[in-house]
Scaffold this active site. Structure first.
Site, PDB file in Angstrom:
ATOM      1  N   CYS A  26       0.830  -1.258  -0.120  1.00 34.84           N
ATOM      2  CA  CYS A  26      -0.022   0.027   0.037  1.00 34.84           C
ATOM      3  C   CYS A  26       0.917   1.159   0.035  1.00 34.84           C
ATOM      4  CB  CYS A  26      -0.860  -0.023   1.311  1.00 34.84           C
ATOM      5  SG  CYS A  26      -0.113   0.137   2.746  1.00 34.84           S
ATOM      6  N   GLU A 140       0.620  -0.512  16.207  1.00 38.11           N
ATOM      7  CA  GLU A 140      -0.212   0.579  16.037  1.00 38.11           C
ATOM      8  C   GLU A 140      -1.237   1.059  17.132  1.00 38.11           C
ATOM      9  OE1 GLU A 140      -2.394   0.454  12.447  1.00 38.11           O
ATOM     10  OE2 GLU A 140      -3.888   1.821  13.132  1.00 38.11           O
TER      11      GLU A 140
HETATM   12 FE1  SF4 Z   1      -1.142   0.908   4.545  1.00 41.41          FE
HETATM   13 FE2  SF4 Z   1      -1.584   0.700   6.952  1.00 41.41          FE
HETATM   14 FE3  SF4 Z   1      -1.460   3.237   6.061  1.00 41.41          FE
HETATM   15 FE4  SF4 Z   1      -3.363   1.549   5.230  1.00 41.41          FE
HETATM   16  S1  SF4 Z   1      -2.793   2.406   7.275  1.00 41.41           S
HETATM   17  S2  SF4 Z   1      -2.180   2.470   3.778  1.00 41.41           S
HETATM   18  S3  SF4 Z   1      -2.634  -0.533   5.488  1.00 41.41           S
HETATM   19  S4  SF4 Z   1       0.339   1.619   6.206  1.00 41.41           S
END
Ligand code: SF4
Length: 330
Positions: A26, A140
């Site tokens: 991503c 996170e």
């Molecule tokens: Fe990628 Fe996590 Fe950011 Fe979504 S929140 S774009 S999965 S790094």
């Protein structure tokens, strides 16, 4: 579906391999890796990285070979060394520790995670009681809880919501981990709205485009596959969610690091294998899975039609400043 291409002829019985689209990296992961690589170019090795930059051993090992040093705690970083915070984000206490030690920091926190931090602080300031929907112990979640100077109640299931010891007329605001199951998150939000009279929070579709797109794509893939392989690390939240969706849809679903993790016994009675990859898994690992399958069967690879992603996140301003300073120094 795009037209199939024959990859490697191996066995007599053909095996269709259908790839999800989108899958793999991503924009947040691309940016985080880019930050470490640019830091290595700018400063030369070693560059210190707090926590795995993204949850993928192959990515981490590749950066380690280039000179990145991964640490769990900033106390392991020698004085003055450039230090990168991972894509998952960090608590304020970690930012303060870096400031106190005067470490040059490059923050690779994904902008969508930062957005959750900002939302949490805004809701706390408005006086609402905060609920974080996420998994205890995930990097996170630790970072998000440590970014808001107010108590946060962590829930991950409807049962957790029922167990919240908060008066039912308390104004509530929720924020969420970015890589959860979109459907489970909707269910938990509905439980919050059922249990409390005044609840605000973001719509699930606004949380992370990549999580949403990969989960929709794996549903489409599961509908046309006999079995599902998800390429990703066991500690990658979004990869685990993809495997769970395959399970929920009644497919035998496996999470593998790379082609070495594929067991030929899984292929018994299988004609169509769906393959996808979590947001932290590079496409070369998908290639290694295809190569492994081709050792046992005659493989034909195609890709499902799906959303085309063209999101890019800009690099942090610190990197530009450091870049300019290094240039000026000659
Ligand atoms: Fe990628 Fe996590 Fe950011 Fe979504 S929140 S774009 S999965 S790094």
């Amino acid at each position: 579906m795009t037209s199939p291409q024959v990859r490697i002829e191996a066995g007599a019985r053909p095996l269709k391999v259908i790839l999800a689209r989108p899958r793999g990296f991503c924009a947040g992961v691309v940016r985080a890796i880019d930050i470490v690589e640019r830091a290595l170019d700018l400063y030369q090795a070693p560059v210190y990285v707090r926590h795995e930059i993204v949850h993928n051993r192959h990515v981490v090992d590749k950066l380690r070979r280039k000179g990145a040093v991964f640490v769990d705690d900033l106390s392991e970083v020698p004085a003055g060394q450039p230090t990168v915070f991972s894509a998952h984000g960090v608590a304020r206490s970690v930012q303060e520790q870096a400031r106190a030690r005067d470490l040059p920091v490059l923050d690779a926190t994904c902008p969508l995670v930062t957005k959750v931090h900002v939302q949490g602080r805004r809701y706390a300031k408005s006086g609402r009681t905060l609920v974080l929907i996420g998994h205890a112990g995930h990097a996170e979640v630790i970072g998000t809880m440590g970014q808001v100077d107010a108590p946060m109640h962590l829930v991950s299931t409807v049962a957790d919501v029922a167990a919240l010891a908060i008066p039912r007329d308390t104004p509530i605001a929720y924020v969420t981990q970015t890589t959860l199951s979109v459907d489970d998150t909707r269910t938990v939000i509905a439980a919050l709205e059922e249990a409390f009279s005044d609840v605000v929070g973001p719509d699930v579709s606004e949380i992370c485009y990549a999580t949403q797109n990969r989960q929709s794509a794996v549903r489409d893939l599961a509908r046309v596959s006999d079995m599902l392989i998800v390429v990703g690390a066991a500690n990658s939240s979004n990869s685990s969610r993809l495997r769970e969706i395959g399970d929920e849809m009644g497919l035998s679903s496996y999470l593998v690091d790379d082609g070495d993790g594929v067991d030929p016994a899984w292929l018994e009675g299988v004609d169509v294998v769906g393959v996808t990859a979590g947001a932290s898994a590079p496409d070369e690992l998908v290639e290694s899975v295809i190569a492994a399958l081709a050792r046992w069967r005659s493989v034909e690879v195609s890709q499902l039609d799906g959303v085309e992603e063209n999101i890019e996140f800009s690099l942090p301003p610190e990197l530009k400043r450091m870049n300019d300073a290094a240039r000026a120094a000659g």
